[in-house]
Design a protein around this motif. Sequence first.
Motif, short mmCIF file in Angstrom:
data_model
loop_
_atom_site.label_atom_id
_atom_site.label_comp_id
_atom_site.label_asym_id
_atom_site.label_seq_id
_atom_site.Cartn_x
_atom_site.Cartn_y
_atom_site.Cartn_z
N GLY A 1 -2.91 12.03 -8.33
CA GLY A 1 -2.04 11.84 -7.17
C GLY A 1 -2.83 11.69 -5.89
N VAL A 2 -3.86 12.53 -5.72
CA VAL A 2 -4.72 12.43 -4.55
C VAL A 2 -5.45 11.09 -4.55
CG1 VAL A 2 -6.76 13.40 -3.40
CG2 VAL A 2 -5.02 14.93 -4.33
N TYR A 3 -5.89 10.66 -5.73
CA TYR A 3 -6.58 9.37 -5.83
C TYR A 3 -5.65 8.22 -5.41
CZ TYR A 3 -8.99 5.31 -7.67
OH TYR A 3 -9.59 4.08 -7.79
N CYS A 4 -4.38 8.34 -5.69
CA CYS A 4 -3.42 7.31 -5.27
C CYS A 4 -3.43 7.17 -3.74
CB CYS A 4 -2.01 7.64 -5.76
SG CYS A 4 -1.75 7.42 -7.52
N PHE A 5 -3.59 8.30 -3.04
CA PHE A 5 -3.68 8.24 -1.58
C PHE A 5 -4.95 7.51 -1.15
CE2 PHE A 5 -1.24 12.46 -1.77
CZ PHE A 5 -0.02 11.79 -1.79
N VAL A 6 -6.03 7.71 -1.91
CA VAL A 6 -7.27 6.97 -1.65
C VAL A 6 -7.02 5.48 -1.83
CG1 VAL A 6 -9.65 6.59 -2.43
CG2 VAL A 6 -8.75 8.91 -2.33
N MET A 7 -6.28 5.14 -2.89
CA MET A 7 -5.95 3.73 -3.13
C MET A 7 -5.14 3.15 -1.98
SD MET A 7 -7.01 2.42 -6.11
CE MET A 7 -5.76 1.27 -6.70
N ARG B 1 0.83 -1.21 0.00
CA ARG B 1 0.00 0.00 0.00
C ARG B 1 0.87 1.26 0.00
NH1 ARG B 1 -5.37 -0.70 0.67
NH2 ARG B 1 -6.07 -2.77 1.33
N ALA B 2 2.04 1.17 0.59
CA ALA B 2 2.95 2.32 0.58
C ALA B 2 3.36 2.68 -0.84
CB ALA B 2 4.19 2.02 1.42
N GLY B 3 3.31 1.70 -1.74
CA GLY B 3 3.60 1.98 -3.14
C GLY B 3 2.62 2.98 -3.73
N HIS B 4 1.35 2.90 -3.31
CA HIS B 4 0.36 3.88 -3.78
C HIS B 4 0.69 5.27 -3.25
CE1 HIS B 4 -2.27 1.07 -5.75
NE2 HIS B 4 -2.50 0.37 -4.66
N VAL B 5 1.16 5.34 -2.00
CA VAL B 5 1.52 6.64 -1.42
C VAL B 5 2.65 7.28 -2.21
CG1 VAL B 5 2.41 7.82 0.62
CG2 VAL B 5 0.77 5.96 0.89
N VAL B 6 3.69 6.50 -2.51
CA VAL B 6 4.83 7.02 -3.27
C VAL B 6 4.39 7.45 -4.66
CG1 VAL B 6 7.09 6.48 -4.22
CG2 VAL B 6 6.46 5.61 -1.97
N SER B 7 3.54 6.64 -5.29
CA SER B 7 3.03 6.98 -6.61
C SER B 7 2.25 8.29 -6.56
CB SER B 7 2.13 5.86 -7.14
OG SER B 7 1.64 6.16 -8.43
N GLY B 8 1.46 8.47 -5.49
CA GLY B 8 0.73 9.72 -5.34
C GLY B 8 1.64 10.92 -5.22
N LEU B 9 2.71 10.77 -4.44
CA LEU B 9 3.67 11.87 -4.29
C LEU B 9 4.34 12.21 -5.62
CD1 LEU B 9 5.39 10.88 -0.91
CD2 LEU B 9 3.86 12.83 -1.31
N LEU B 10 4.70 11.18 -6.39
CA LEU B 10 5.34 11.42 -7.68
C LEU B 10 4.40 12.15 -8.64
CD1 LEU B 10 7.31 8.10 -8.36
CD2 LEU B 10 8.22 10.32 -7.65
N VAL C 1 11.77 0.22 -1.87
CA VAL C 1 11.18 -0.90 -1.12
C VAL C 1 9.68 -0.98 -1.38
CG1 VAL C 1 10.73 -1.83 1.18
CG2 VAL C 1 12.96 -0.81 0.67
N ALA C 2 9.00 0.18 -1.34
CA ALA C 2 7.55 0.21 -1.54
C ALA C 2 7.18 -0.25 -2.95
CB ALA C 2 7.01 1.61 -1.28
N PHE C 3 7.93 0.20 -3.95
CA PHE C 3 7.63 -0.18 -5.33
C PHE C 3 7.89 -1.67 -5.56
CE2 PHE C 3 8.30 4.38 -6.89
CZ PHE C 3 6.93 4.60 -6.99
N VAL C 4 8.96 -2.20 -4.98
CA VAL C 4 9.24 -3.63 -5.12
C VAL C 4 8.12 -4.45 -4.47
CG1 VAL C 4 10.77 -5.50 -4.41
CG2 VAL C 4 11.73 -3.39 -5.35
N ALA C 5 7.66 -3.99 -3.30
CA ALA C 5 6.57 -4.69 -2.62
C ALA C 5 5.31 -4.68 -3.47
CB ALA C 5 6.30 -4.04 -1.26
N MET C 6 5.01 -3.53 -4.07
CA MET C 6 3.84 -3.45 -4.93
C MET C 6 3.99 -4.35 -6.15
SD MET C 6 0.84 -2.37 -5.59
CE MET C 6 0.46 -0.96 -4.55
N ALA C 7 5.20 -4.40 -6.72
CA ALA C 7 5.44 -5.27 -7.86
C ALA C 7 5.22 -6.74 -7.50
CB ALA C 7 6.87 -5.06 -8.39
N LEU C 8 5.73 -7.14 -6.33
CA LEU C 8 5.54 -8.53 -5.89
C LEU C 8 4.07 -8.83 -5.66
CD1 LEU C 8 8.56 -8.92 -3.43
CD2 LEU C 8 8.30 -9.91 -5.71
N TRP C 9 3.33 -7.82 -5.15
CA TRP C 9 1.89 -8.03 -4.94
C TRP C 9 1.20 -8.24 -6.28
CZ3 TRP C 9 -0.39 -8.06 -0.05
CH2 TRP C 9 -1.78 -8.25 -0.06
N ARG C 10 1.57 -7.45 -7.28
CA ARG C 10 0.97 -7.62 -8.61
C ARG C 10 1.33 -8.96 -9.22
NH1 ARG C 10 -3.23 -4.23 -8.62
NH2 ARG C 10 -2.61 -2.04 -8.36
N ILE C 11 2.56 -9.43 -8.95
CA ILE C 11 2.95 -10.76 -9.43
C ILE C 11 2.07 -11.82 -8.78
CG2 ILE C 11 4.80 -12.49 -9.37
CD1 ILE C 11 6.79 -10.16 -9.66
#
Length: 271
Positions: free
Chosen positions: A259-265, A24-33, A76-86
């Motif tokens: 970006g705000v929606y990513c925080f919702v995610m 879920r932290a991957g969504h936060v980072v994506s929102g910030l970007l 770390v957050a992006f790798v975790a999100m990638a593993l979740w998608r896998i």
Amino acid sequence: MIDKRPGDAADRLTDSDWFERLARAGHVVSGLLHLLIAYIVLRLAFGDPGSADQSGALSIFASSTGGRLALWVAVVAFVAMALWRIAETIVGPHPSEPRSDDDDGIFDRAKAGALAVVYLAFAWSAGQFAMGEGKSSGQQNAGLSARLMESTAGKAVLVVAGLIIIAVGAYHVYKGVSRSFFDDLRIGDDNQAVKVTGIVGYVAKGVVLAGAGILVVVAAITADPSKATGLDGAVKTVAGWPAGQFLLVLAALGLAAYGVYCFVMARYARM
């Protein structure tokens, strides 16, 4: 005891609370970007320089020691999100929060696999900038495009890549207009704030992606690699139009909404 099937390992992985939090932290980072990209686009609208893409946003973090530390957290957050998608690719969508109407067919699994690749690419880029070796995505895209344009087969690959990007953009627009993004959330479609940010964000991101894809196709046809610079190229092309400033402000607001929606995610996504 070692799991004998990939599905068993994926099920165990998605049952882990700590791993879900990392994903879920991957969504936060994506929102910030996306918020940073929106900020860069807004600055470009008023004549300031910058790279309006992921590399431009990451470079802002890389300019300080604290920012580089944040980039490693993003890795770390992006790798975790990638593993979740896998895991979703293996066992189907939303493995820890399924619904009876979920379609775990080949399209959803393929989409999860594609997102895994995207998040791994994000992790790689964030790691490169954290180590001080990050490069402009636009320059890299232009360089790769120039090499591909040296042959007919390479040009064909560029056209196909551009068409795929256009299709992804169109899918984002459809997802926003149809409000089907609520299928990914564990809240109802009566939440007006989420509805507005989701619709505006998905449509805006879709239009920008489609524009980038069109430029890739045009670059391949005209043999001009400078046009195939991705999101940054699309934004700067629009900046040169008569109504460019107005359109860029709208694009910035739309990307900020995504970006705000990513925080919702991060809070409400079904995973």
